[in-house]
Design an enzyme around this catalytic site. Structure first.
Site: not given
Length: 325
Positions: A16-18, A101, A157, A181
């Site tokens: 539930a981060g940004n 991570n 982008r 990426h």
């Protein structure tokens, strides 16, 4: 085609981060799916979901959203979104997050898939390509069901910067970006068009090269400006596009971090390539005809991903085919 109602679809966002929070907002406001927002921090997902629910009267959406710390509430999900992990800070590359991570992504994927063994997994945690592979290894799912969202974001982008340069509507621009990426991603001007006209006919090679470089550093530019944390609105939008395709009745050709089993001469690696995406997951990897220089750039990107996977091999069970690039 008719969209599925919220009650027919369930998406669980792990983290539930940004990015996770922004994605939850997009999904419920678009009536895409019911959402479960999970986080290990007690109170965080509950508070975010309450805030989103209180906007229901303004937005008029009918989707349910649940905040929880309990994986059991994610059971029966159609899509699991892996958004857990640490975000980049100024001066950090995506690869600086690799070891930390990896442990997080492996654990949350295993726990969530245990409750939703039929789900499709979409990874947004960085470093994206390596984490997509980690999630696949942790999940036990067929590779067509585990993918990362980076290609959609990178292409968006590139499209945005092209639109600014030319003064055209971004809706008329379709870009293609391959590879990892990161700084070695491979935007393809030959496969990028404005209303069907190749970009190479509208801009000089020097201007195109400048746009490619800005695309490669687009995420780092945001990290530098924010001073703390990274991009989240655009990544959430990219993930939402993939999820809408996975839950809908359409087949779309999108660049995603997909598992390669010989395509482009690469095996046992997740990397950004164009795929046919549908509710069945990755139906097929589309192999573009690449020029010598483009192919060399793609292989450089692949070797960087392979180096990351070699660094974290000891953190994952040796139950998959041996690596090869």
């Amino acid at each position: 085609m008719a969209a599925r109602s919220c009650r027919e679809s369930k998406v669980s966002i792990l983290g539930a981060g940004n990015v996770g929070s922004a994605l939850a907002q997009r999904l419920i406001q678009g009536n895409v799916a019911d959402v479960v927002l999970l986080d290990i921090v007690e109170g965080r997902p509950q508070g975010i979901t309450l805030d989103l629910l209180e906007a229901c009267g303004v937005e008029g959406h009918t989707c349910r959203i649940t905040g929880t710390n309990d994986y059991a509430q994610t059971a029966g999900s159609d899509v699991l979104v892996v958004a857990a992990g640490f975000a980049r800070q100024p001066g950090m590359s995506r690869d600086d997050l690799l070891l930390t991570n990896t442990r997080i992504v492996f654990e949350v994927t295993q726990k969530a898939v245990a409750h939703s063994p039929e789900a499709t997994v979409v990874v947004v945690t960085n470093p994206l390509d390596a984490m997509s592979h980690v999630a696949w290894r942790a999940s036990g799912l067929v590779p067509e069901r585990v993918m990362g969202m980076a290609g959609v974001l990178d292409a968006a982008r590139f499209e945005t910067f092209i639109a600014w340069e030319l003064g055209f509507s971004v809706r008329d621009i379709r870009a293609m970006v391959l590879g990892g990426h990161g700084d070695l991603m491979v935007p393809l001007p030959r496969y990028t068009t404005i209303s069907g006209v190749p970009l190479t006919q509208l801009l000089s090679s020097a201007r195109i090269d400048a746009l490619i470089e800005r695309t490669r550093t687009g995420g780092a530019e945001i990290v530098h400006l924010l001073k703390r944390g990274g991009a989240y609105y655009a990544p959430a939008a990219a993930a939402a596009r993939m999820i809408e395709t996975l839950l809908g009745d359409e087949r779309r050709l999108l660049p995603v971090a997909a598992y390669l089993s010989g395509e482009y001469g690469l095996r046992n690696i997740h990397m950004g390539v164009p795929v046919i995406l549908s509710r069945h997951g990755v139906e097929r990897v589309v192999e573009l005809t690449l020029e010598t220089e483009e192919k060399a750039a793609l292989y450089r990107s692949a070797h960087t991903i392979r180096a990351s996977l070699d660094q974290i091999a000891h953190l994952m069970p040796a139950n998959q085919p041996p690596s090869a690039v």
